[in-house]
Design an enzyme around this catalytic site. Structure first.
Site, mmCIF file in Angstrom:
data_model
loop_
_atom_site.group_PDB
_atom_site.id
_atom_site.type_symbol
_atom_site.label_atom_id
_atom_site.label_comp_id
_atom_site.label_asym_id
_atom_site.label_seq_id
_atom_site.Cartn_x
_atom_site.Cartn_y
_atom_site.Cartn_z
ATOM 1 N N THR A 15 63.319 35.147 23.261
ATOM 2 C CA THR A 15 63.840 35.775 23.811
ATOM 3 C C THR A 15 63.448 37.237 24.197
ATOM 4 O O THR A 15 63.436 37.991 25.387
ATOM 5 C CB THR A 15 65.366 36.455 23.477
ATOM 6 O OG1 THR A 15 65.801 35.314 23.572
ATOM 7 C CG2 THR A 15 65.974 37.958 23.076
ATOM 8 N N THR A 95 63.840 33.066 17.825
ATOM 9 C CA THR A 95 64.642 33.796 16.794
ATOM 10 C C THR A 95 65.198 32.314 16.990
ATOM 11 O O THR A 95 65.072 32.159 14.893
ATOM 12 C CB THR A 95 65.455 34.927 16.779
ATOM 13 O OG1 THR A 95 66.312 34.535 17.648
ATOM 14 C CG2 THR A 95 65.111 36.406 17.314
ATOM 15 N N ASP A 96 65.380 30.850 17.045
ATOM 16 C CA ASP A 96 66.068 29.980 16.929
ATOM 17 C C ASP A 96 65.721 29.209 15.760
ATOM 18 O O ASP A 96 66.628 28.880 14.584
ATOM 19 C CB ASP A 96 66.906 29.066 18.294
ATOM 20 C CG ASP A 96 67.792 29.460 18.838
ATOM 21 O OD1 ASP A 96 68.091 30.757 18.620
ATOM 22 O OD2 ASP A 96 68.601 29.215 20.038
HETATM 23 N N1 ASP Z 1 67.607 31.073 22.269
HETATM 24 C C1 ASP Z 1 66.030 32.300 22.067
HETATM 25 C C2 ASP Z 1 65.076 31.827 21.921
HETATM 26 O O1 ASP Z 1 65.475 30.771 20.261
HETATM 27 C C3 ASP Z 1 66.689 33.032 21.034
HETATM 28 C C4 ASP Z 1 65.561 33.930 21.247
HETATM 29 O O2 ASP Z 1 64.872 33.752 20.845
HETATM 30 O O3 ASP Z 1 66.253 35.280 20.372
HETATM 31 O O4 ASP Z 1 63.776 30.778 21.481
#
Ligand code: ASP
Length: 330
Positions: A15, A95-96
């Site tokens: 993200t 973050t995932d």
């Molecule tokens: N779906 C995203 C990922 O993990 C979420 C994020 O980056 O916050 O790449």
């Protein structure tokens, strides 16, 4: 004048480099539009903290992370870790699954130099995007003397976490990370960076593991639920799993209809780890019959981190007692 320390930023996607259709879009955006160099350019203050260089390792949503990206990232960091001109590393990551990639590096990297993961919950185009400040803080932590020798770190939302205990705990909120029972290692408050704790479990230079030279062994996670009948355990064994993480209920409990299939898998030589779908707390040794069969309690590791540790353990042993001893150390 003494030159600034050098920090290498490895970009993997997520993200933090995503863009929405407008400044209010904070879900359902795409990740492929913003370059990491744009992100760095958007934070000119980085150049007052460090000499920055950027390397792109991948550009993916971290929900689609693979162990080949883990290995590529680890090799890229280790290749530069010996360079005396480099002080530390920052990894930008979705973050995932940030906690998984970070934990893998925490177990295999052979360096005391800081490796700091960061990301964002809001796309780069959003009102109050959190990525730029997180990146600025991550670079500041990467050059901080107290960050050295603490293993891989995560920096998000003013907090510094250890890769061993960090967990994503919210799907959308900017304050998405925590460490359940263990808190954070330190806080960032304006200009101050205060480390308060240090990780005790073995990491980086103290582990038995190194960057794997061939594909990691297959380890599957199977979560318990009402009406569980072990069908996914049979499927994992049929697919060639060398290890199984059973994300049980409560203190690693197993449904009575699934239990025989775990024993069946163990008899076929599959290493069984009993974790908990709760994530927090500590899964203990459990029933005598499980101990006798060599089932390993996950202790304080979540199922997804227990999987990574078991994959690495399987590169050095498939003996259940030796594996259990390692689970207690790492
Ligand atoms: N779906 C995203 C990922 O993990 C979420 C994020 O980056 O916050 O790449």
């Amino acid at each position: 004048m003494q030159s600034l320390p050098k920090v290498v930023i490895f970009a993997t996607g997520g993200t933090i480099v995503s863009s929405g259709a407008n400044a209010q879009q904070v879900t359902g955006y795409s990740i492929d539009k913003v370059k990491v160099s744009d992100l760095v350019d958007a934070v000119p203050a980085l150049n007052t903290v460090a000499r920055i260089s950027v390397e792109q390792v991948s550009n993916i949503d971290s929900s689609s992370m693979t162990s080949s990206v883990w290995v590529r990232l680890a090799e890229s960091i280790e290749a530069l870790a010996a360079d005396p001109d480099v002080t530390g590393f920052v990894v930008t990551h979705g973050t995932d699954t940030m906690e998984e990639t970070a934990f893998f590096l925490h177990l295999v990297l052979k360096t005391e130099k800081p490796v700091v993961f960061t990301g964002a919950m809001r796309p780069a185009t959003a009102l109050s995007a959190d990525g730029p400040f997180n990146l600025y803080d991550a670079v500041r932590v990467a050059v901080h003397p107290d960050a050295k020798g603490k293993g891989v770190l995560l920096v998000l939302n003013d907090r510094i976490y250890s890769a061993r205990t960090a967990a994503k705990q919210h799907p959308t909120n900017c304050d998405a990370f925590g460490s359940f029972d263990y808190g954070c290692l330190g806080l960032i408050a304006g200009a101050r960076i205060d480390f308060m704790q240090t990780p005790v479990k073995k990491h980086t230079t103290a582990t038995l593991f190194s960057i794997p030279k061939k594909a990691l062994p297959r380890v599957d996670i199977v979560m318990s639920h009402a009406d569980d009948d072990g069908v996914l355990i049979r499927a994992a064994v049929a697919a060639g799993a060398k290890g199984l993480i059973h994300a049980g209920t409560g203190n690693g409990s197993v449904h009575e209809s699934t239990d025989p299939w775990l024993f069946d898998a163990a008899e076929k030589g599959v290493l069984i780890v009993r974790a908990s779908r709760i994530n927090a707390g500590c899964v203990t040794e459990g029933l005598a019959k499980w101990q006798k069969a060599g089932f390993i309690p996950a202790g304080t590791l979540s199922p997804q981190k227990a999987r990574i540790l078991l994959q690495l353990i399987l590169t050095v042993t498939s003996n259940p007692a030796e594996a259990a001893a390692m689970f207690a150390q790492y």
